[in-house]
Design a protein around this motif. Structure first.
Motif, short mmCIF file in Angstrom:
data_model
loop_
_atom_site.label_atom_id
_atom_site.label_comp_id
_atom_site.label_asym_id
_atom_site.label_seq_id
_atom_site.Cartn_x
_atom_site.Cartn_y
_atom_site.Cartn_z
N LEU A 177 0.85 -1.18 0.00
CA LEU A 177 0.00 0.00 0.00
C LEU A 177 0.88 1.22 0.00
CD1 LEU A 177 -2.60 -1.04 2.74
CD2 LEU A 177 -2.91 -1.11 0.26
N GLU A 178 0.39 2.27 -0.63
CA GLU A 178 1.21 3.47 -0.71
C GLU A 178 0.38 4.68 -0.30
OE1 GLU A 178 3.34 3.88 -4.33
OE2 GLU A 178 3.85 5.97 -3.96
N LEU A 179 0.96 5.47 0.59
CA LEU A 179 0.30 6.70 0.99
C LEU A 179 0.74 7.82 0.07
CD1 LEU A 179 0.74 6.49 4.87
CD2 LEU A 179 -1.40 6.29 3.61
N GLY A 180 -0.23 8.64 -0.32
CA GLY A 180 0.10 9.78 -1.14
C GLY A 180 0.58 10.92 -0.26
N ALA A 181 0.94 12.01 -0.91
CA ALA A 181 1.42 13.18 -0.16
C ALA A 181 0.29 13.72 0.69
CB ALA A 181 1.92 14.23 -1.15
N TRP A 182 0.61 14.13 1.91
CA TRP A 182 -0.40 14.67 2.83
C TRP A 182 -0.57 16.16 2.57
CZ3 TRP A 182 -0.02 18.55 6.51
CH2 TRP A 182 -1.14 18.68 7.38
N SER A 183 -1.79 16.63 2.68
CA SER A 183 -2.00 18.07 2.66
C SER A 183 -3.06 18.40 3.70
CB SER A 183 -2.43 18.54 1.28
OG SER A 183 -3.76 18.10 1.03
N LEU A 184 -3.09 19.66 4.09
CA LEU A 184 -4.04 20.08 5.13
C LEU A 184 -5.48 19.89 4.66
CD1 LEU A 184 -4.05 21.23 7.97
CD2 LEU A 184 -4.11 23.52 6.98
N ASP A 185 -5.69 20.11 3.37
CA ASP A 185 -7.06 20.01 2.85
C ASP A 185 -7.48 18.56 2.65
OD1 ASP A 185 -6.53 22.97 0.86
OD2 ASP A 185 -7.50 22.74 2.81
N ARG A 186 -6.58 17.78 2.01
CA ARG A 186 -6.98 16.41 1.69
C ARG A 186 -6.73 15.44 2.83
NH1 ARG A 186 -4.04 14.36 -3.28
NH2 ARG A 186 -2.35 15.29 -2.12
N GLY A 187 -5.76 15.76 3.69
CA GLY A 187 -5.43 14.83 4.77
C GLY A 187 -4.62 13.66 4.22
N LEU A 188 -4.84 12.49 4.77
CA LEU A 188 -4.13 11.30 4.31
C LEU A 188 -4.83 10.76 3.06
CD1 LEU A 188 -3.05 11.37 7.28
CD2 LEU A 188 -3.05 8.90 7.19
N THR A 189 -4.02 10.26 2.17
CA THR A 189 -4.60 9.64 0.98
C THR A 189 -3.83 8.38 0.65
OG1 THR A 189 -3.11 10.94 -0.42
CG2 THR A 189 -5.32 11.83 -0.06
N LEU A 190 -4.52 7.47 0.02
CA LEU A 190 -3.89 6.25 -0.47
C LEU A 190 -3.76 6.36 -1.97
CD1 LEU A 190 -5.46 3.11 1.24
CD2 LEU A 190 -3.05 3.73 1.13
#
Lengths: 782, 61
Positions: free
Chosen positions: A593-606
């Motif tokens: 599994l890979e986490l995408g870049a975090w941002s304040l708006d989107r939060g955590l993403t896969l």
């Protein structure tokens, strides 16, 4: 296994991640700051209610739970759920507490980068604290401590008993020096004690009571003597008074020789009559009389009669007084006689014992047989003999006091001896408890140490095997964890390292070696306690492992993961990611599994699939710095695309019987080019949002270009380096990268996803409600 | 963790072979370990003392 987060740390709204527990291991890749630790913290929060990685951090006094809440949300919004096999456990924050609902019989163990070497580098005492749950038997610890406490208390009690015995002995010495007849006994205290105790307490008490009684009666005799004596005087006086009053009365009566007393009442009435009436006539004979004279005569007669009456009363009173005095004397006589009787009895009893030489009782006491004998003459006699009673009284008092002292002395000696006896007996019991308690404590201690060391030996054996699997042939033998032989709660850690015995790994091994040692120790410990219900999360715990050891470590983790419910390894190590995707690290039983870049708006993403690889490729091509990264990533993107194309068009690919099917780019190329009519027919329409075709792209030229460059990818991007020197690496890599991106742009939609849907029945199209890509043909041309 | 069986056996054996506790007391202790209950050592050892004292007195008489 599904983890869902809301308003938790970097998750502002909601985020969920599924772990495929049919695979033993999940590799969770993510760049720094993508949220890997957030996920491990979420596991700890929902299972244990802890604040995970924040537990060991100083937050300058701020609430740890409060810091788990996403910056844009309130504590009430925070929610973490973990679902395993249709059972869900949820955790929320309520006030300053974590509230759980649901039960999962699972435990979470997190090993973070920061903690990986703690077990190895800590002091023996702290090390023991970390492992004691694995090696300690709580009951043994507790009872060993309890016995120790009892022994210490009994030792103090023994000292107290010794003091009591010494004090009691001092009392005996004091009593001896104070009361013993030195002429008779000298220094022979024991003999004196025996003599004191030889006389029976009952006998002393009996004699004491006899003398006490005699003493009491003598004192009563003395006290009541005066009262009785005075009663005679009182009686005599009363008798005299009576006699005198009687004489006076007799005289008055003789002076009045008629029954004037009888006429007294009549004269009283006459007196009243004369006072009331004024008549001069006698009411009896009617003769004229001077009533004044008559009245005066009546008054005189009455007066004389009154004197008689008064005297009569006096006489009566005197008689009563005499009677009373007689009664009082009688009572006193009886009482005194009773005293004399008791005195005789007490004297007799005392004389009978023959213990004392008592003088005889005075004769007066002896011949008084009845109360009436106690006359005034008798009293006079007794008074004369009273002095003879004094010696008796003195002897009795002296012997009485002596008996009292003897009784007290015997009591004190008995008490002191009893204290000595009891304390000695108790002292024996205490000594027994101490000695036997020490022996039992040793049994418990030896068993505790033995059990702990056996357990640690097994653990040491296991982690040594694990370590050797990662570092074979590195002359590290017998690394062991064991209890200090004498210090309690102290765990030693050493081994034979590079031929040096009892060497400390901390001193001799590098940081990365210590990391793997710590990891192996962690795995060995966690395997001890219900691993099938344990989720392990290794949070960036393998960051320091170099490439040489990475594969071995990875294979080891894969093998060990089979023992646990599930193992998650999070990492930002790009090589791990690449090796996994290259297939150089086995994909068997592993989920990536890979986490995408975090941002304040989107939060955590896969992120998943080629889209993420495409983003990397774009970046690497833009940076134009790392030819191998470009070639690697291009290869990954191409693998996905060619795998997709050969899949939907059922191209022939080489098959390896009995093995997992893994194809290279060359295999895919052969598969596609082998279908003569397919390549020329491949085209992709680009449509706008209204569904209008804006352009059509033939894919054959793009694919041919890429196929021609596959050697570049193999040389630069793969581990084969023999051809690398023949290429201008960066420009060739860039050309491959750009060609790959052209294919992606031609085939994939705006989200970089492949057109893997065919709902319209005539083409392959992208997912979603708006179709922007149509791939033709639908079927492989025959 | 409760007392594992090998530890139970070794402790029982030590109590009896070294005559530290009589059979009943030994079993009472082992049972307490099995149920993870606290042991009143003062009571156990006092009883053991009285037993041995009585045996000693009887032997002496």
């Amino acid at each position: 296994m599904k983890l869902e987060l809301e308003a938790f740390r970097g998750v502002n709204e909601s985020f969920s991640i599924n772990f495929n527990t049919k695979q033993n291991l999940t590799v969770l890749y993510g760049e720094n700051g993508s949220g890997k630790t957030t996920i491990s913290d979420a596991f700890e929060f929902v299972i244990d209610g802890s604040s995970g990685s924040l537990e060991e951090k100083s937050l300058d006094g701020k609430s740890r739970l409060g810091q788990l809440v996403n910056a844009r949300c309130g504590a009430a919004d925070l929610r973490v759920s973990l679902t395993i096999q249709n059972k869900t456990r949820t955790a929320k924050i309520s006030g300053s507490k974590v509230v759980h609902s649901g039960v999962l019989e699972k435990q979470i163990k997190v090993l973070s980068r920061r903690n990986i070497t703690k077990l190895i580098e800590e002091t023996p005492a702290n090390r023991f604290k970390r492992i004691q749950d694995f090696v300690s038997i709580t009951a043994l610890d507790r009872e060993e401590t309890s016995l120790n406490s009892l022994i210490l208390t009994e030792k103090k009690n023994l000292e107290s008993q010794a003091k009591l015995i010494a004090q009691a002995r001092e009392v005996l010495v004091d009593l001896f020096s104070q009361y013993a007849d030195k002429e008779k006994y000298g220094d022979r205290r024991q003999e004196w004690q025996q003599d004191i105790l030889a006389e029976s307490g009952e006998s002393i008490a009996r004699n004491f009571n006899i003398l006490d009684d005699l003493d009491q009666q003598i004192k009563r005799l003395r006290d009541d003597f005066k009262r009785l004596a005075e009663s005679h005087t009182a009686l005599a006086k009363a008798a005299e008074t009576y006699e005198r009053e009687t004489k006076a009365l007799t005289k008055l009566i003789t002076e009045h020789n008629d029954d004037l007393a009888k006429a007294f009442e009549t004269l009283q009435h006459a007196q009243t009559y004369f006072k009331v009436s004024g008549s001069d006539v006698c009411p009896v004979c009617d003769s004229e009389v001077g009533h004044v004279t008559l009245a005066q005569k009546v008054d005189r007669k009455l007066a004389s009669l009154k004197a008689v009456k008064e005297q009569s009363q006096k006489t009566k009173d005197a008689k009563d007084a005499r009677q009373k005095a007689q009664t009082s004397r009688r009572t006193l006589q009886e009482s005194f006689f009773a005293i004399i009787t008791k005195l005789k009895g007490a004297y007799g009893a005392a004389a009978e014992t023959k213990k004392w030489e008592l003088p005889d009782l005075v004769p007066a006491l002896l011949y008084a047989d009845k109360p009436e004998d106690l006359s005034e003459e008798w009293f006079a006699e007794l008074r004369a003999q009273a002095a003879q009673l004094k010696p008796l009284s003195e002897i009795v008092e002296r012997e009485h006091a002596a008996l009292q002292n003897r009784r007290k002395l015997q009591s004190e000696v008995q008490a002191a001896l009893k204290r000595i006896r009891n304390s000695t007996h108790d002292g024996k019991r205490i000594e027994f408890v101490i000695k036997r308690g020490e022996a039992i404590k040793k049994v418990l201690h030896d068993e505790r140490v033995r059990h702990a060391n056996e357990t640690l030996q097994r653990i040491s054996g296991n982690f040594a095997e694990l370590y050797q699997a990662i570092h074979p042939g590195e002359e590290i033998e017998q690394i062991r964890l064991y209890l200090h032989p004498t210090k309690k709660s102290s765990a030693q850690f050493d081994g034979t390292l590079f031929g040096k015995e009892e060497a400390s790994p901390v001193a001799l091994l590098s940081e990365s070696h210590l990391d793997t040692l710590g990891l192996c120790l962690f795995l060995a410990l966690e395997k001890r306690e219900d691993p099938s219900n344990t989720i392990l999360f290794l949070d960036d715990a393998i960051a320091s492992v170099d490439e040489a050891h990475m594969e071995r470590l990875y294979e080891l983790l894969l093998d060990e993961a089979a023992h646990f419910h599930h193992v998650v390894i999070s990492s930002h190590y790009r090589n791990l990611r690449f090796k996994f995707r290259w297939g150089l690290l086995t994909q068997r039983s592993v989920e990536f599994l890979e986490l995408g870049a975090w941002s304040l708006d989107r939060g955590l993403t896969l992120t998943k699939g080629p889209s993420s690889e495409v983003k990397f490729l774009r970046r690497y091509v833009e940076e134009a710095e790392h030819p191998s990264a470009i070639a690697n990533t291009a290869g990954l993107v191409l693998e996905n695309i060619l795998d997709f194309l050969t899949g939907i068009y059922r191209c022939r690919l080489p098959r390896t019987p009995g093995a997992e099917q893994r194809w290279t780019l060359d295999d895919y190329r052969s598969g596609l080019t082998g279908e003569k009519k397919l390549l020329p027919s491949l085209r992709c329409e680009h449509l706008d949002k209204q569904g209008t075709v804006r352009r059509t792209v033939d894919l054959e030229p793009l694919l041919e270009d890429i196929f021609a460059r596959l050697q570049v990818r193999n040389a630069i991007g793969c581990h084969f380096k023999e051809l690398a020197g023949h290429f201008n690496e960066i420009s060739e890599a860039l050309a491959l990268g750009e060609a790959t991106l052209s294919l992606v742009e031609a085939l994939c939609d705006e989200e970089d996803t492949l057109p893997d849907r065919k709902k319209d029945g005539c083409s392959w199209h992208n997912r979603g409600s708006i179709v922007t890509r149509r791939l033709y043909p639908l079927l492989k041309p025959e | 963790m409760t007392l594992p069986e090998p530890s139970t056996a070794r402790i029982r054996n030590a109590f009896t072979s070294e005559s530290l506790l009589d059979v009943d007391a030994s079993e009472e202790v082992i049972k307490a370990f099995a149920h993870n209950k606290e042991i009143n050592w003062n009571l156990i050892l006092t009883k053991q003392f009285e037993i041995e004292q009585k045996d000693s007195d009887e032997a002496g008489t």
